[in-house]
Design an enzyme around this catalytic site. Structure first.
Site, PDB file in Angstrom:
ATOM      1  N   LYS A  14      10.691  24.598 101.827  1.00 28.29           N
ATOM      2  CA  LYS A  14      10.220  24.678 103.224  1.00 28.29           C
ATOM      3  C   LYS A  14       8.920  25.480 103.323  1.00 28.29           C
ATOM      4  CE  LYS A  14      14.100  26.593 104.690  1.00 28.29           C
ATOM      5  NZ  LYS A  14      14.878  26.658 103.426  1.00 28.29           N
ATOM      6  N   ARG A  91      18.914  27.321 112.509  1.00 22.36           N
ATOM      7  CA  ARG A  91      19.876  27.273 111.411  1.00 22.36           C
ATOM      8  C   ARG A  91      21.294  27.067 111.907  1.00 22.36           C
ATOM      9  NH1 ARG A  91      16.443  30.309 107.741  1.00 22.36           N
ATOM     10  NH2 ARG A  91      17.325  30.204 105.642  1.00 22.36           N
ATOM     11  N   ARG A 130      11.947  31.995  91.160  1.00 26.45           N
ATOM     12  CA  ARG A 130      11.170  32.784  92.114  1.00 26.45           C
ATOM     13  C   ARG A 130      11.596  34.256  92.059  1.00 26.45           C
ATOM     14  NH1 ARG A 130      11.611  31.273  98.318  1.00 26.45           N
ATOM     15  NH2 ARG A 130      13.563  32.389  98.046  1.00 26.45           N
ATOM     16  N   ARG A 136      12.543  39.636  96.386  1.00 26.08           N
ATOM     17  CA  ARG A 136      13.458  39.382  97.509  1.00 26.08           C
ATOM     18  C   ARG A 136      14.877  39.797  97.139  1.00 26.08           C
ATOM     19  NH1 ARG A 136      12.309  33.726 100.651  1.00 26.08           N
ATOM     20  NH2 ARG A 136      14.552  34.020 101.011  1.00 26.08           N
ATOM     21  N   ARG A 147      24.184  31.884 100.069  1.00 28.66           N
ATOM     22  CA  ARG A 147      23.228  31.211 100.977  1.00 28.66           C
ATOM     23  C   ARG A 147      23.509  29.707 100.999  1.00 28.66           C
ATOM     24  NH1 ARG A 147      17.972  33.320  98.171  1.00 28.66           N
ATOM     25  NH2 ARG A 147      16.764  32.018  99.582  1.00 28.66           N
TER      26      ARG A 147
HETATM   27  P1  AP5 Z   1      10.173  27.691  98.829  1.00 24.05           P
HETATM   28  O1  AP5 Z   1       9.049  26.864  99.322  1.00 24.05           O
HETATM   29  O2  AP5 Z   1      10.039  29.164  98.920  1.00 24.05           O
HETATM   30  O3  AP5 Z   1      11.563  27.193  99.467  1.00 24.05           O
HETATM   31  P2  AP5 Z   1      12.236  27.564 100.835  1.00 24.05           P
HETATM   32  O4  AP5 Z   1      12.961  26.350 101.288  1.00 24.05           O
HETATM   33  O5  AP5 Z   1      11.216  28.157 101.757  1.00 24.05           O
HETATM   34  O6  AP5 Z   1      13.275  28.643 100.298  1.00 24.05           O
HETATM   35  P3  AP5 Z   1      13.731  30.022 100.957  1.00 24.05           P
HETATM   36  O7  AP5 Z   1      14.456  30.795  99.889  1.00 24.05           O
HETATM   37  O8  AP5 Z   1      12.592  30.699 101.631  1.00 24.05           O
HETATM   38  O9  AP5 Z   1      14.759  29.504 101.983  1.00 24.05           O
HETATM   39  P4  AP5 Z   1      15.822  30.262 102.757  1.00 24.05           P
HETATM   40  O10 AP5 Z   1      16.183  29.263 103.762  1.00 24.05           O
HETATM   41  O11 AP5 Z   1      16.933  30.770 101.936  1.00 24.05           O
HETATM   42  O12 AP5 Z   1      15.097  31.614 103.181  1.00 24.05           O
HETATM   43  P5  AP5 Z   1      14.417  32.166 104.509  1.00 24.05           P
HETATM   44  O13 AP5 Z   1      13.298  33.037 104.114  1.00 24.05           O
HETATM   45  O14 AP5 Z   1      14.203  31.098 105.497  1.00 24.05           O
HETATM   46  O15 AP5 Z   1      10.437  27.264  97.309  1.00 24.05           O
HETATM   47  C1  AP5 Z   1      11.367  27.974  96.525  1.00 24.05           C
HETATM   48  C2  AP5 Z   1      10.776  28.201  95.125  1.00 24.05           C
HETATM   49  O16 AP5 Z   1      10.627  26.936  94.496  1.00 24.05           O
HETATM   50  C3  AP5 Z   1       9.386  28.829  95.129  1.00 24.05           C
HETATM   51  O17 AP5 Z   1       9.255  29.694  94.041  1.00 24.05           O
HETATM   52  C4  AP5 Z   1       8.432  27.618  94.994  1.00 24.05           C
HETATM   53  O18 AP5 Z   1       7.227  27.965  94.375  1.00 24.05           O
HETATM   54  C5  AP5 Z   1       9.277  26.682  94.149  1.00 24.05           C
HETATM   55  N1  AP5 Z   1       9.028  25.276  94.449  1.00 24.05           N
HETATM   56  C6  AP5 Z   1       8.809  24.709  95.672  1.00 24.05           C
HETATM   57  N2  AP5 Z   1       8.650  23.375  95.561  1.00 24.05           N
HETATM   58  C7  AP5 Z   1       8.811  23.087  94.245  1.00 24.05           C
HETATM   59  C8  AP5 Z   1       8.764  21.871  93.482  1.00 24.05           C
HETATM   60  N3  AP5 Z   1       8.528  20.684  94.065  1.00 24.05           N
HETATM   61  N4  AP5 Z   1       9.004  21.943  92.166  1.00 24.05           N
HETATM   62  C9  AP5 Z   1       9.241  23.146  91.550  1.00 24.05           C
HETATM   63  N5  AP5 Z   1       9.268  24.337  92.205  1.00 24.05           N
HETATM   64  C10 AP5 Z   1       9.061  24.301  93.537  1.00 24.05           C
HETATM   65  O19 AP5 Z   1      15.621  33.084 105.055  1.00 24.05           O
HETATM   66  C11 AP5 Z   1      16.069  34.204 104.343  1.00 24.05           C
HETATM   67  C12 AP5 Z   1      17.219  34.844 105.075  1.00 24.05           C
HETATM   68  O20 AP5 Z   1      16.772  35.313 106.360  1.00 24.05           O
HETATM   69  C13 AP5 Z   1      18.402  33.929 105.381  1.00 24.05           C
HETATM   70  O21 AP5 Z   1      19.305  33.836 104.305  1.00 24.05           O
HETATM   71  C14 AP5 Z   1      19.013  34.646 106.592  1.00 24.05           C
HETATM   72  O22 AP5 Z   1      19.744  35.793 106.189  1.00 24.05           O
HETATM   73  C15 AP5 Z   1      17.785  35.127 107.345  1.00 24.05           C
HETATM   74  N6  AP5 Z   1      17.314  34.140 108.333  1.00 24.05           N
HETATM   75  C16 AP5 Z   1      16.117  33.489 108.338  1.00 24.05           C
HETATM   76  N7  AP5 Z   1      16.033  32.647 109.379  1.00 24.05           N
HETATM   77  C17 AP5 Z   1      17.203  32.766 110.043  1.00 24.05           C
HETATM   78  C18 AP5 Z   1      17.737  32.117 111.195  1.00 24.05           C
HETATM   79  N8  AP5 Z   1      17.032  31.165 111.854  1.00 24.05           N
HETATM   80  N9  AP5 Z   1      18.977  32.473 111.599  1.00 24.05           N
HETATM   81  C19 AP5 Z   1      19.688  33.419 110.944  1.00 24.05           C
HETATM   82  N10 AP5 Z   1      19.246  34.058 109.849  1.00 24.05           N
HETATM   83  C20 AP5 Z   1      18.018  33.731 109.394  1.00 24.05           C
HETATM   84 MG    MG Z   2      11.006  30.051 102.706  1.00 21.14          MG
END
Ligand code: AP5
Ligand code: MG
Length: 192
Positions: A14, A91, A130, A136, A147
């Protein structure tokens, strides 16, 4: 305005694809995970509370998350942006309904939800990789598994929710970053 939700499991890309979307389409990026991590770094009261949920892989309670998103929308500075990419929000169904209401009050709405489909083994591989450099608190195997559970139980029902509204677009999220972006852009170009 053209507002997109980029949707998918943890590690589905994402954040990576959002960067490319904002570059190509002149959109404003709101990553709720990043907003929370900034608040944790600044040790704000919301950040201190959020930290305890994030490090366990749990969701921040809906009421708090909706309040935080409302504050971000109110403080949105980039008035030249042509729309918003919502990354990591909504979410839950409750968050989706709150988002609909907040955007409606601002005279706009969600125009498309791009859902990235990626195998679970690949998600875990990407996040562990990552975790070697991200610092993180949630990029470790136990928290990643939690997660993914939370995603299946609480977040994946949004696919049905947005499908029934006719705006859900599933995309194969495997392959190279550029190939995936080409698939997304092909879709977005047809919708705009
Ligand atoms: P990346 O692009 O970082 O993936 P992502 O989908 O953004 O993964 P996240 O870990 O950020 O998702 P998340 O939903 O767990 O975390 P968030 O920060 O939203 O890619 C991942 C890795 O893969 C990177 O190293 C990238 O370089 C690599 N990559 C990407 N594409 C690739 C490809 N094609 N091939 C190979 N490698 C690739 O949320 C974190 C926490 O915050 C949640 O768990 C929750 O506790 C809280 N939170 C956030 N939003 C909410 C909400 N709306 N409600 C409640 N809690 C929330
Ligand atoms: Mg992200």
């Amino acid at each position: 305005m053209f507002n997109l939700v980029i949707f998918g499991a943890p590690g589905s890309g994402k954040g990576t694809q959002s960067e490319k979307l904002i570059d190509k389409y002149g959109l404003y990026h709101i990553s709720t995970g990043q907003v929370l991590r900034d608040q944790i770094a600044r040790k704000t009261p919301d950040g201190i509370l959020a930290d305890s949920y994030i490090s366990k892989g749990h969701l921040i309670p809906d009421d708090l998350m909706v309040k935080i998103l409302g504050d971000v929308l109110d403080s949105k500075k980039d008035l030249t942006a042509k729309g918003i990419v919502f990354d990591g929000f909504p979410r839950t169904i409750k968050q989706a309904e709150a988002l609909r209401k907040m955007l409606d009050e601002r005279g706009t709405g969600i125009h498309a939800v791009i859902g990235l489909d990626v195998d679970e083994d690949e998600l875990i591989k990407r996040l562990l990789n990552r975790g070697k450099t991200s610092g993180r608190s949630d990029d470790n195997l136990d928290t990643i598994k939690e997660r993914l559970n939370v995603y299946h139980n609480e977040t994946s029902p949004l696919r049905e929710y947005y499908s029934s509204l006719g705006c859900y677009h599933p995309i194969d999220g495997s392959g190279t970053v550029d190939d995936i972006f080409d698939r997304i852009a092909n879709h977005v170009d047809k919708l705009k």
